[in-house]
Design a protein around this motif. Sequence first.
Motif, mmCIF file in Angstrom:
data_model
loop_
_atom_site.group_PDB
_atom_site.id
_atom_site.type_symbol
_atom_site.label_atom_id
_atom_site.label_comp_id
_atom_site.label_asym_id
_atom_site.label_seq_id
_atom_site.Cartn_x
_atom_site.Cartn_y
_atom_site.Cartn_z
ATOM 1 N N ALA A 74 0.798 -1.223 0.078
ATOM 2 C CA ALA A 74 0.021 -0.122 0.063
ATOM 3 C C ALA A 74 0.962 1.321 0.028
ATOM 4 O O ALA A 74 0.298 2.309 -0.131
ATOM 5 C CB ALA A 74 -0.846 0.056 1.262
ATOM 6 N N GLY A 75 2.072 1.028 0.211
ATOM 7 C CA GLY A 75 3.077 2.284 0.290
ATOM 8 C C GLY A 75 2.782 3.111 1.738
ATOM 9 O O GLY A 75 3.145 4.169 1.778
ATOM 10 N N SER A 76 2.530 2.388 2.725
ATOM 11 C CA SER A 76 2.120 2.783 4.170
ATOM 12 C C SER A 76 3.514 2.826 4.832
ATOM 13 O O SER A 76 3.881 1.585 5.199
ATOM 14 C CB SER A 76 1.018 2.179 4.646
ATOM 15 N N VAL A 77 3.850 3.985 5.502
ATOM 16 C CA VAL A 77 4.841 4.021 6.528
ATOM 17 C C VAL A 77 4.441 3.646 7.952
ATOM 18 O O VAL A 77 4.847 3.316 8.760
ATOM 19 C CB VAL A 77 5.630 5.237 6.370
ATOM 20 N N GLN A 78 3.062 4.505 8.101
ATOM 21 C CA GLN A 78 2.351 4.225 9.512
ATOM 22 C C GLN A 78 2.087 2.809 9.604
ATOM 23 O O GLN A 78 2.311 2.501 10.904
ATOM 24 C CB GLN A 78 1.132 5.156 9.710
ATOM 25 N N GLY A 79 1.652 2.290 9.004
ATOM 26 C CA GLY A 79 1.203 1.152 8.913
ATOM 27 C C GLY A 79 -0.263 1.006 9.010
ATOM 28 O O GLY A 79 -1.029 1.029 10.035
ATOM 29 N N TYR A 80 -0.959 0.519 7.664
ATOM 30 C CA TYR A 80 -2.718 0.447 7.969
ATOM 31 C C TYR A 80 -2.872 -0.940 8.293
ATOM 32 O O TYR A 80 -4.146 -1.122 8.709
ATOM 33 C CB TYR A 80 -3.146 0.717 6.584
ATOM 34 N N ASN A 81 -2.292 -1.944 8.307
ATOM 35 C CA ASN A 81 -2.689 -3.254 8.820
ATOM 36 C C ASN A 81 -1.601 -3.591 9.761
ATOM 37 O O ASN A 81 -0.375 -4.034 9.632
ATOM 38 C CB ASN A 81 -2.513 -4.290 7.863
ATOM 39 N N SER A 82 -2.103 -3.465 11.077
ATOM 40 C CA SER A 82 -1.168 -3.733 12.336
ATOM 41 C C SER A 82 -0.837 -4.999 12.805
ATOM 42 O O SER A 82 0.151 -5.313 13.172
ATOM 43 C CB SER A 82 -1.928 -3.260 13.552
ATOM 44 N N ILE A 83 -1.357 -6.150 11.962
ATOM 45 C CA ILE A 83 -1.147 -7.620 12.070
ATOM 46 C C ILE A 83 0.407 -7.917 11.536
ATOM 47 O O ILE A 83 0.848 -8.589 12.170
ATOM 48 C CB ILE A 83 -2.049 -8.362 11.512
ATOM 49 N N GLU A 84 0.491 -7.133 10.492
ATOM 50 C CA GLU A 84 1.892 -7.141 9.843
ATOM 51 C C GLU A 84 2.877 -5.956 10.450
ATOM 52 O O GLU A 84 2.375 -4.712 10.362
ATOM 53 C CB GLU A 84 1.736 -7.159 8.397
ATOM 54 N N ALA A 85 3.916 -6.439 10.938
ATOM 55 C CA ALA A 85 4.903 -5.557 11.878
ATOM 56 C C ALA A 85 6.174 -5.533 11.375
ATOM 57 O O ALA A 85 7.200 -5.095 12.217
ATOM 58 C CB ALA A 85 4.624 -5.536 13.276
ATOM 59 N N ALA A 144 18.965 10.141 6.039
ATOM 60 C CA ALA A 144 18.469 8.884 6.456
ATOM 61 C C ALA A 144 18.361 7.982 5.717
ATOM 62 O O ALA A 144 18.506 6.709 5.947
ATOM 63 C CB ALA A 144 16.811 9.360 7.449
ATOM 64 N N GLY A 145 18.164 8.283 4.516
ATOM 65 C CA GLY A 145 18.158 7.339 3.409
ATOM 66 C C GLY A 145 16.834 6.234 3.344
ATOM 67 O O GLY A 145 16.855 5.156 2.677
ATOM 68 N N TYR A 146 15.644 6.751 4.051
ATOM 69 C CA TYR A 146 14.493 5.844 3.910
ATOM 70 C C TYR A 146 13.822 5.934 2.773
ATOM 71 O O TYR A 146 12.928 4.955 2.504
ATOM 72 C CB TYR A 146 13.765 6.231 5.155
ATOM 73 N N GLY A 147 13.842 6.955 1.829
ATOM 74 C CA GLY A 147 13.018 6.880 0.700
ATOM 75 C C GLY A 147 11.579 7.351 1.035
ATOM 76 O O GLY A 147 10.680 6.810 0.160
ATOM 77 N N PHE A 148 11.378 8.003 1.932
ATOM 78 C CA PHE A 148 10.035 8.578 2.099
ATOM 79 C C PHE A 148 9.430 10.110 1.652
ATOM 80 O O PHE A 148 10.356 10.760 1.115
ATOM 81 C CB PHE A 148 9.896 8.698 3.711
ATOM 82 N N ASN A 149 8.470 10.178 1.264
ATOM 83 C CA ASN A 149 7.797 11.265 1.074
ATOM 84 C C ASN A 149 7.843 12.421 2.487
ATOM 85 O O ASN A 149 8.112 11.674 3.594
ATOM 86 C CB ASN A 149 6.528 11.454 0.470
ATOM 87 N N SER A 150 7.558 13.419 2.243
ATOM 88 C CA SER A 150 7.688 14.612 3.514
ATOM 89 C C SER A 150 6.551 14.238 4.534
ATOM 90 O O SER A 150 6.582 14.359 5.952
ATOM 91 C CB SER A 150 7.694 15.914 3.143
#
Length: 555
Positions: free
Chosen positions: A236-247, A500-506
Motif C-alpha cells: 500500500a506504500g504505508s509507512v505508518q502501517g494500515y494493517n497492524s497484524i503485519e509489523a 536518513a535514506g529511508y526514501g520517504f515522502n515528507s
Amino acid sequence: MVTQYFLQNPCCPLLKVNLMAWILAIAPGIFMGSQSIVWAGTISNGEKEISTLSALPFIHNQKQKLEIFLDQTSDFQLSESHEIDRLTVLTPAMIKQWSEDSLDYDNLVADDFIVPEEISSSTNPLETLKPAHSKSPRKIMVGISGNPAASNMLVGTGELGRWLGLPEDSPLRLGGIFMGNISQQISGGNQPGSTDLNGALILGLGIDLEKAVGWKNAFFEVEGLQYNGQPVNLAAGSVQGYNSIEAGPPLNRTELYQLWLNQTFLDDRLSFRVGKLIPSMNFGYVGRPFVTQTDPQLFTSTTGLLYTPVFVGPAMLGFIPGYYNSAFGLYGAWKSWGGPGDNPATPNGWYGQAGIYDGRGAQGVQTGLVWPNFSGPLFKVAEIGGTWTPYADAPEVGWGSVAVGGWRQSGPLTAPGGAFESQTGGMYAYLVQKLGKFRETKDQNGVVGFVQGGWNSSSTALMHSSFGFGLTFIAPFGDRPLDSYGFGFSWARLNANPLAGYGFNSYETMLQFYAQYHLVGNLFIQPVLTVLPTPGVMGATGPSISGTVQLTFPF
C-alpha cells in the motif's frame, strides 16, 4: 415468536415471564438442539420480595429481550401483552436440571437481573437461592480491539481452560486468540491488485499464585506467538502501517511472546511487573479503556481500528517494544483509586507509570526472537494520566481518560543513509472520552472519541511527529449489541532527510473505516477500508486504497 413459562411458588406470588428471542434461540432442535427456558420466582430478604430470573440454556450471545409480568406493586415496569405460543408449568425438578446445564446468563444480557448460584433439591427450589450478581457490570465482550495481540495483557477469554476441563476456581488460566486477515490493494500504492494474507495465533497460560501457592497478589503469565504473513503495508506504500497484524520482517516467526511476574501492593494501587513485556500496551495506547480494567473482557478497546497508530504512536514506532517484538524489562505503576471503599468499576483519579526495557529494537534487533541484553541500548518511558467516571451508578456513561508521556532511547542509533545519533527522545499525549449513548441500557453502547499526538527529536526515526483522531460507534443498533463501527484519521511527518535514506515522502495521511460484526460466540468479522491520499513511501501512487477482511476469535 414468544414463548411463555411460569412458575407458581406455594409461598410466593405468581410470576409470568415472557421471552422474546430470535428463532435461533427458541426453536428446539434447529441449532444444536438448543431451546430457551425461562423460570422466575420471588424470595423474601426479610424486608421486601426480590424477583429472580434465570434463562436456560441459550445459544451463546444471541439477542434476548425479557419482559416480566407482575402485579401492580412490582418494581418492574409492566409490558404489553403478546401472543403466547406455549404455556408450561415448571416443576422444581425441571428447574434444578436446567440450572445444572445452563450457560451463564449474566454473560448474555445487559440488564440487572439476579442470577442464582445454587438450586437445592428442596420442594421449594428458591429456599436456598443465593444472588450471584446485583447491579454489577455485565461480562459482554464488546468493542474488541482490531489487534488484541497488541492490546490485551492477558490473551483471550480463558475459555480454552474451560474447554479442557479446568474448573472456574482453578488457579490456572488458559486462553488464546486467532486473528487473520486478507487484504486487497484495490488501487494505487506500490502493488495495485496484489492480495496479501496475515495471521497470528497466541496461546497463554496464567497462574494465580495466591490460589496456587499462597503468594498474595501475585500473577504469572507466559505466552507463545506464531505469526505468518506477507508485506501488506509495503504493497500500500504505508509507512505508518494500515494493517497492524503485519509489523515487519521476518514475516514467519515462532516466539516466546510474553513471560512475566506481576506483584501488587496497597490494595492493588501499586504494581510491578518484570519479564518479557509489551510496553506499547501500557504507554501511549489510545485504545485502553481504564473504566473496565478490573474486567478486561467487559470492554476491551475504545476502538476497533486496524491501523498501527492506535497501538503505537508514529513518533515512537521503531523505538518502543511492542507487537510482535516484545522485550525484557521492568514496569511499575501507581494509581490513586482501588482502595476498599472504591468501586472498581468506576475509577476516578490519577496514575503514574514507568518502565525500562531492552532497547536493541531501535538498532534493528528482533527482540521478540532473542534473549535480553541490558548492557546495550535501553528504552525508558514514563507516563502520567487521569481517568474519570462521573456517575458512580452508571459507569457506562461519561467516562474518559487523558495521558501525557515522555521517552528516552539510548544508542548508538543509525539510519540507512548514514545519519547517526547517540541517543534520542520524544513525548506523546492522548485523550479518550465517551461522548454519548444511543439508548438508556446498562451495556456499553454509545459513541467514543479519541485524539492523539506525538513528537520526537530524532534524526534516525522513521517519523518525527503525528496527529490523529477517531470515533467509535458501539452497538448503535439495539438488536446487535456486540457490533461496533468506527473511523480514524492519522497524519505523520516522515523522515524525508536524504541522510536518513529511508526514501520517504515528507508526510503521510491515512483514513480508515471499519465495521466489526459479531458472528457467534466470540467470533467477529471485520471489513476495513483504508485510504492513503498521500502514501508515505516515495514512488507509491496516491490515493492508495486497500480493502481488508479480518476474522478475530479470542478463546
